[in-house]
Design a protein around this motif. Structure first.
Motif, PDB file in Angstrom:
ATOM      1  N   GLU A 174       0.936  -1.013   0.407  1.00  0.00           N
ATOM      2  CA  GLU A 174      -0.267  -0.391  -0.103  1.00  0.00           C
ATOM      3  C   GLU A 174       0.821   1.022  -0.208  1.00  0.00           C
ATOM      4  O   GLU A 174       2.274   1.569   0.374  1.00  0.00           O
ATOM      5  CB  GLU A 174      -0.703  -0.067   1.270  1.00  0.00           C
ATOM      6  CG  GLU A 174      -2.266   0.726   1.582  1.00  0.00           C
ATOM      7  CD  GLU A 174      -2.565   0.726   2.425  1.00  0.00           C
ATOM      8  OE1 GLU A 174      -3.878   1.217   2.263  1.00  0.00           O
ATOM      9  OE2 GLU A 174      -2.273  -0.367   3.198  1.00  0.00           O
ATOM     10  N   PHE A 175       0.122   1.959  -0.958  1.00  0.00           N
ATOM     11  CA  PHE A 175       1.243   3.035  -0.850  1.00  0.00           C
ATOM     12  C   PHE A 175      -0.022   4.899  -0.995  1.00  0.00           C
ATOM     13  O   PHE A 175      -1.021   4.695  -1.274  1.00  0.00           O
ATOM     14  CB  PHE A 175       1.657   3.350  -2.185  1.00  0.00           C
ATOM     15  CG  PHE A 175       2.196   2.076  -2.782  1.00  0.00           C
ATOM     16  CD1 PHE A 175       3.863   2.049  -2.334  1.00  0.00           C
ATOM     17  CD2 PHE A 175       2.069   0.953  -3.118  1.00  0.00           C
ATOM     18  CE1 PHE A 175       4.559   0.991  -2.478  1.00  0.00           C
ATOM     19  CE2 PHE A 175       2.805   0.070  -3.207  1.00  0.00           C
ATOM     20  CZ  PHE A 175       4.205  -0.239  -2.594  1.00  0.00           C
ATOM     21  N   LEU A 176       0.975   5.765  -0.480  1.00  0.00           N
ATOM     22  CA  LEU A 176       0.321   6.970   0.455  1.00  0.00           C
ATOM     23  C   LEU A 176       1.168   7.651  -0.613  1.00  0.00           C
ATOM     24  O   LEU A 176       2.459   8.019  -1.219  1.00  0.00           O
ATOM     25  CB  LEU A 176       1.099   7.663   1.681  1.00  0.00           C
ATOM     26  CG  LEU A 176      -0.142   8.186   1.846  1.00  0.00           C
ATOM     27  CD1 LEU A 176      -1.850   8.575   2.352  1.00  0.00           C
ATOM     28  CD2 LEU A 176       0.068   8.873   3.502  1.00  0.00           C
ATOM     29  N   CYS A 177       0.440   8.508  -1.892  1.00  0.00           N
ATOM     30  CA  CYS A 177       1.045   9.700  -2.354  1.00  0.00           C
ATOM     31  C   CYS A 177       0.375  11.248  -2.658  1.00  0.00           C
ATOM     32  O   CYS A 177      -1.113  10.811  -1.931  1.00  0.00           O
ATOM     33  CB  CYS A 177       0.283   9.264  -4.034  1.00  0.00           C
ATOM     34  SG  CYS A 177       0.721   7.555  -4.383  1.00  0.00           S
ATOM     35  N   HIS A 178       0.861  12.119  -2.624  1.00  0.00           N
ATOM     36  CA  HIS A 178       0.750  13.712  -2.133  1.00  0.00           C
ATOM     37  C   HIS A 178       0.815  14.001  -3.465  1.00  0.00           C
ATOM     38  O   HIS A 178       2.066  13.806  -4.008  1.00  0.00           O
ATOM     39  CB  HIS A 178       1.689  13.885  -0.961  1.00  0.00           C
ATOM     40  CG  HIS A 178       1.137  13.152   0.088  1.00  0.00           C
ATOM     41  ND1 HIS A 178      -0.238  13.802   0.688  1.00  0.00           N
ATOM     42  CD2 HIS A 178       1.633  12.726   0.736  1.00  0.00           C
ATOM     43  CE1 HIS A 178      -0.154  12.674   2.185  1.00  0.00           C
ATOM     44  NE2 HIS A 178       1.044  12.276   1.706  1.00  0.00           N
ATOM     45  N   VAL A 179       0.141  15.403  -4.256  1.00  0.00           N
ATOM     46  CA  VAL A 179       1.218  16.088  -4.776  1.00  0.00           C
ATOM     47  C   VAL A 179       0.675  17.294  -4.530  1.00  0.00           C
ATOM     48  O   VAL A 179      -0.176  18.087  -3.855  1.00  0.00           O
ATOM     49  CB  VAL A 179      -0.059  15.982  -6.410  1.00  0.00           C
ATOM     50  CG1 VAL A 179       0.646  17.172  -7.465  1.00  0.00           C
ATOM     51  CG2 VAL A 179       0.536  14.691  -6.886  1.00  0.00           C
ATOM     52  N   THR A 180       1.883  18.817  -4.144  1.00  0.00           N
ATOM     53  CA  THR A 180       1.833  20.015  -3.760  1.00  0.00           C
ATOM     54  C   THR A 180       2.745  20.529  -4.614  1.00  0.00           C
ATOM     55  O   THR A 180       3.524  20.204  -5.313  1.00  0.00           O
ATOM     56  CB  THR A 180       2.296  18.994  -2.601  1.00  0.00           C
ATOM     57  OG1 THR A 180       1.904  19.165  -1.894  1.00  0.00           O
ATOM     58  CG2 THR A 180       2.514  20.838  -1.149  1.00  0.00           C
ATOM     59  N   ALA A 181       1.910  21.878  -4.902  1.00  0.00           N
ATOM     60  CA  ALA A 181       2.778  23.057  -5.457  1.00  0.00           C
ATOM     61  C   ALA A 181       3.050  23.753  -4.204  1.00  0.00           C
ATOM     62  O   ALA A 181       2.430  24.115  -3.459  1.00  0.00           O
ATOM     63  CB  ALA A 181       1.774  23.694  -6.053  1.00  0.00           C
ATOM     64  N   TYR A 182       4.093  24.560  -4.504  1.00  0.00           N
ATOM     65  CA  TYR A 182       4.696  24.966  -3.500  1.00  0.00           C
ATOM     66  C   TYR A 182       5.749  26.501  -4.217  1.00  0.00           C
ATOM     67  O   TYR A 182       5.924  26.223  -4.861  1.00  0.00           O
ATOM     68  CB  TYR A 182       6.183  24.965  -2.823  1.00  0.00           C
ATOM     69  CG  TYR A 182       6.218  24.063  -1.644  1.00  0.00           C
ATOM     70  CD1 TYR A 182       5.803  23.875  -0.906  1.00  0.00           C
ATOM     71  CD2 TYR A 182       6.474  22.246  -2.522  1.00  0.00           C
ATOM     72  CE1 TYR A 182       5.986  22.207   0.267  1.00  0.00           C
ATOM     73  CE2 TYR A 182       6.106  21.417  -1.990  1.00  0.00           C
ATOM     74  CZ  TYR A 182       5.821  20.967  -0.721  1.00  0.00           C
ATOM     75  OH  TYR A 182       5.332  20.118  -0.250  1.00  0.00           O
ATOM     76  N   GLY A 183       4.742  27.569  -3.568  1.00  0.00           N
ATOM     77  CA  GLY A 183       5.940  28.820  -3.887  1.00  0.00           C
ATOM     78  C   GLY A 183       5.849  30.108  -2.997  1.00  0.00           C
ATOM     79  O   GLY A 183       5.419  29.254  -1.673  1.00  0.00           O
ATOM     80  N   MET A 184       6.020  31.365  -3.312  1.00  0.00           N
ATOM     81  CA  MET A 184       6.372  32.000  -1.957  1.00  0.00           C
ATOM     82  C   MET A 184       5.036  32.752  -1.662  1.00  0.00           C
ATOM     83  O   MET A 184       4.651  33.684  -2.509  1.00  0.00           O
ATOM     84  CB  MET A 184       7.669  32.788  -2.608  1.00  0.00           C
ATOM     85  CG  MET A 184       9.145  32.124  -3.324  1.00  0.00           C
ATOM     86  SD  MET A 184       9.808  31.149  -1.554  1.00  0.00           S
ATOM     87  CE  MET A 184      10.620  32.939  -0.656  1.00  0.00           C
ATOM     88  N   CYS A 185       4.997  33.255  -0.711  1.00  0.00           N
ATOM     89  CA  CYS A 185       4.072  34.280   0.099  1.00  0.00           C
ATOM     90  C   CYS A 185       5.084  35.399   1.305  1.00  0.00           C
ATOM     91  O   CYS A 185       5.093  34.810   1.915  1.00  0.00           O
ATOM     92  CB  CYS A 185       2.621  33.404  -0.213  1.00  0.00           C
ATOM     93  SG  CYS A 185       1.494  34.558   0.989  1.00  0.00           S
ATOM     94  N   ASP A 186       4.894  36.066   1.172  1.00  0.00           N
ATOM     95  CA  ASP A 186       5.061  36.861   2.000  1.00  0.00           C
ATOM     96  C   ASP A 186       6.300  36.731   2.587  1.00  0.00           C
ATOM     97  O   ASP A 186       6.950  36.639   3.475  1.00  0.00           O
ATOM     98  CB  ASP A 186       4.389  36.565   2.937  1.00  0.00           C
ATOM     99  CG  ASP A 186       2.657  38.189   2.747  1.00  0.00           C
ATOM    100  OD1 ASP A 186       2.868  39.130   1.958  1.00  0.00           O
ATOM    101  OD2 ASP A 186       1.884  37.577   3.748  1.00  0.00           O
ATOM    102  N   GLY A 187       7.770  36.227   1.868  1.00  0.00           N
ATOM    103  CA  GLY A 187       8.729  35.522   2.096  1.00  0.00           C
ATOM    104  C   GLY A 187       8.770  35.028   2.303  1.00  0.00           C
ATOM    105  O   GLY A 187       9.803  33.906   2.736  1.00  0.00           O
TER     106      GLY A 187
END
Length: 136
Positions: free
Chosen positions: A4-17
């Motif tokens: 069994e596998f746990l999968c994630h997708v995330t977007a990262y960006g900058m906000c207020d430094g």
């Protein structure tokens, strides 16, 4: 074998430094094949939204603009990863070994991260500290 596998997708960006992550999806895959399918599906989903293929309807004409030279082409990188059988086999081998897999592509504003790991490996990591307590 990890089942069994746990999968994630995330977007990262900058906000207020600060670097901020925005979850784009999570899936608990009951098999290795479904984990790989979901990662490819999400990578394609991101690519299609960043750079729709010709003939896609419902997009205003002014919504799409060319990316400046020198900026990484995230959709092309994600599509290439999806189409690369050798890299898919490498991901499958690492997941089957219980290792965390991270696929990431980013441009000048955002990094897109796909993660997958074995649920069994996560459980074992949680129990290791309890099993390794020093005798007093």
């Amino acid at each position: 074998m990890h089942d069994e596998f746990l999968c994630h997708v995330t977007a990262y960006g900058m906000c207020d430094g600060r670097r901020i992550g925005v979850p784009l999806g999570t899936y608990r895959a009951p098999t290795l094949a479904l984990a790989l399918w979901w990662l490819r599906d999400r990578a394609s989903w991101i690519a299609e939204r960043l750079d729709p293929l010709p003939g896609t309807t419902g997009i205003p004409a002014s919504a799409l603009v060319p990316v400046p030279d020198g900026v990484p082409d995230v959709p092309a990188l994600l599509r290439a990863w999806c189409a690369d059988v050798t890299r898919q086999e490498t991901v499958a081998e690492r997941l089957a070994e219980g290792r965390l897999v991270r696929i990431a592509a980013g441009d000048d504003t955002t990094e897109y991260e796909l993660l997958a790991e074995s649920v069994d490996a996560l459980r074992m990591q949680r129990t290791l500290p309890a099993l390794a307590l020093p005798m007093v």
